[in-house]
Design an enzyme around this catalytic site. Structure first.
Site, PDB file in Angstrom:
ATOM      1  N   CYS A 168       0.845  -1.197   0.000  1.00  0.00           N
ATOM      2  CA  CYS A 168       0.000   0.000   0.000  1.00  0.00           C
ATOM      3  C   CYS A 168       0.884   1.253   0.000  1.00  0.00           C
ATOM      4  O   CYS A 168       1.692   1.446   0.909  1.00  0.00           O
ATOM      5  CB  CYS A 168      -0.914   0.000   1.224  1.00  0.00           C
ATOM      6  N   CYS A 171       0.429   3.447   3.353  1.00  0.00           N
ATOM      7  CA  CYS A 171       0.855   2.998   4.680  1.00  0.00           C
ATOM      8  C   CYS A 171       2.235   3.589   4.959  1.00  0.00           C
ATOM      9  O   CYS A 171       2.966   3.937   4.039  1.00  0.00           O
ATOM     10  CB  CYS A 171       0.935   1.469   4.715  1.00  0.00           C
ATOM     11  N   HIS A 215      -4.334   1.221   7.966  1.00  0.00           N
ATOM     12  CA  HIS A 215      -4.784   0.805   6.632  1.00  0.00           C
ATOM     13  C   HIS A 215      -6.265   0.406   6.623  1.00  0.00           C
ATOM     14  O   HIS A 215      -6.983   0.651   5.663  1.00  0.00           O
ATOM     15  CB  HIS A 215      -3.922  -0.369   6.148  1.00  0.00           C
ATOM     16  N   ASN A 242     -13.248  10.381  -1.646  1.00  0.00           N
ATOM     17  CA  ASN A 242     -14.040   9.337  -2.288  1.00  0.00           C
ATOM     18  C   ASN A 242     -13.867   8.093  -1.438  1.00  0.00           C
ATOM     19  O   ASN A 242     -12.749   7.711  -1.126  1.00  0.00           O
ATOM     20  CB  ASN A 242     -13.536   9.029  -3.700  1.00  0.00           C
ATOM     21  N   HIS A 298      -6.682   2.278   1.469  1.00  0.00           N
ATOM     22  CA  HIS A 298      -6.251   3.036   2.650  1.00  0.00           C
ATOM     23  C   HIS A 298      -7.051   4.343   2.728  1.00  0.00           C
ATOM     24  O   HIS A 298      -7.125   5.085   1.750  1.00  0.00           O
ATOM     25  CB  HIS A 298      -4.752   3.333   2.527  1.00  0.00           C
ATOM     26  N   HIS A 353      -8.151   7.876   2.720  1.00  0.00           N
ATOM     27  CA  HIS A 353      -7.443   9.086   2.293  1.00  0.00           C
ATOM     28  C   HIS A 353      -8.393  10.017   1.562  1.00  0.00           C
ATOM     29  O   HIS A 353      -9.461   9.606   1.126  1.00  0.00           O
ATOM     30  CB  HIS A 353      -6.265   8.730   1.373  1.00  0.00           C
ATOM     31  N   GLN A 409      -8.343  13.865  -1.005  1.00  0.00           N
ATOM     32  CA  GLN A 409      -7.539  14.594  -1.984  1.00  0.00           C
ATOM     33  C   GLN A 409      -7.859  16.080  -1.877  1.00  0.00           C
ATOM     34  O   GLN A 409      -8.913  16.461  -1.375  1.00  0.00           O
ATOM     35  CB  GLN A 409      -7.845  14.109  -3.398  1.00  0.00           C
TER      36      GLN A 409
HETATM   37 ZN   LIG Z   1      -2.347   1.315   3.657  1.00  0.00          ZN
END
Ligand SMILES: [Zn+2]
Length: 362
Positions: A74, A77, A138, A178, A189, A191, A193
């Site tokens: 990933c 991570c 994660h 999203n 993971h 996150h 933007q």
């Molecule tokens: Zn991750």
């Protein structure tokens, strides 16, 4: 909680990464990026569609971006001895870095682009695209963050909005998340933007026109009056606290859509007071919990911060968060088909008052 220190480094291909540490004594900047990345790709161009008066970003290099990697590879991570990710440190609180596959960046020079035809001007996709990781976990999700971490995220978004708004040529800064493969997420993971657009996006232009017309006619602020009417009616209010109200818009386009707005008109996240920033997390987490409870499984969603534009029309902007899902039933998604995709005319299968009532009951 907020961040107590801020440490910026450069990744091996020159992109910037910033650690926002919740403990002042944390040091993460000393971990170098051990990868040997090729230079970042040339950025996108914007092509003008004269038929609908809109700019479209064309970014072919995004086709090669990382797609649903296994969890031991990933890129979001923290790095481990076995795998060097995008984040060199062995742990982090909140981290922000320039997207490796940006739709906009400052690496292209405006004079490198030429018109497609006389009818289709082109401009450089100048701007900036950042990735923000809310947690090093994660398998976490935004909805599982403690309110203290949400406060840190808000402060990071304020930092990024202020800095990106000051970049040459940036017209609007747009933080969003999203969530879920149903939405098209390519990394599991958790996150978000942040886009710094070089042009005012079509949706914002439409909202500015509506707010401007209303202001000329009445001398009043459109979003302020819409929010006041929703709070007075209460029929579509899902939850509220002293500083924020979460409500289903009366004419929502999506099966489940909630807007969270501060009671005081502010242009953007940096303008939120300390109390407003503290009050946001508990309410937003409550709404996310209700979303996940709707069908008893993680709800795919898009969470979008609407902030005032940087230039002309800034006074018309009213900061609010738009949260919506394409899931309309436990096993059904709403796809944007003929009417929505070709004509921009939405047909919503869920009555907004009913959606609000259901969300309130969870
Ligand atoms: Zn991750």
């Amino acid at each position: 909680m907020t961040f107590k220190s801020r440490q910026a480094i450069r990744l091996s291909d020159g992109r910037e990464l910033i650690y926002f540490n919740e403990e002042a004594q944390t040091h993460r900047a000393e971990y170098p990026d051990t990868r040997h990345l090729p230079p970042p790709p040339p950025t996108s161009q914007l092509r003008y569609d004269p038929l609908v008066d809109e700019w479209v970003a064309v970014a072919a290099h995004r086709q090669t971006r990382t797609f649903l990697p296994p969890s031991d590879a990933c890129p979001l991570c923290p790095s481990s001895p076995a795998f060097a990710s995008e984040i060199p440190a062995p742990d982090y609180d909140v981290v922000v870095f320039e997207n490796q596959f940006p739709s906009f960046s400052d690496r292209v020079k405006p004079d490198e682009v030429t018109a497609i035809t006389d009818m289709v001007p082109v401009r450089a996709g100048v701007g900036r695209c950042e990735v923000i990781c809310f947690t090093s976990d994660h398998n976490g999700s935004f909805g599982k963050l403690p309110p203290s971490r949400v406060r840190t995220v808000i402060d990071v978004l304020a930092d990024r909005t202020a800095e990106m708004s000051a970049l040459t040529g940036v017209a609007q800064v747009f933080p969003f998340e999203n969530r879920g493969v149903e939405i098209g997420v390519t990394l599991h993971h958790p996150h978000g933007q942040i886009y710094a657009y070089p042009t005012v996006p079509p949706r914002t232009q439409q909202m500015l026109r509506a707010a401007g017309r209303y202001n000329s006619r009445t001398g009043r602020d459109l979003y302020t009056d819409v929010l006041a009417a929703e709070r007075a009616s209460g029929a579509r209010v899902v939850a509220a606290n002293e500083h924020w109200t979460a409500y289903v818009p009366a004419a929502s386009r999506w099966p489940y859509e909630v807007q969270l707005a501060p009671h005081r008109k502010v242009p953007d996240i940096p303008a939120l007071s300390d109390e407003e920033r503290d009050a946001f997390g508990p309410l937003y987490l409550d709404v996310l919990r209700r979303f996940d409870a709707l069908f008893g499984k993680p709800m795919p969603y898009i969470s979008a911060w609407h902030q005032a534009v940087v230039g002309e029309g800034r006074e018309l902007g009213y900061l609010h968060l738009q949260l919506f899902s394409i899931r309309r039933a436990a096993d059904k998604l709403k796809f944007l088909a003929g009417s929505e995709s070709a004509m921009g005319a939405f047909v919503n299968d869920v009555v907004p008052e009913k959606a609000a009532e259901t969300l309130r009951s969870l």
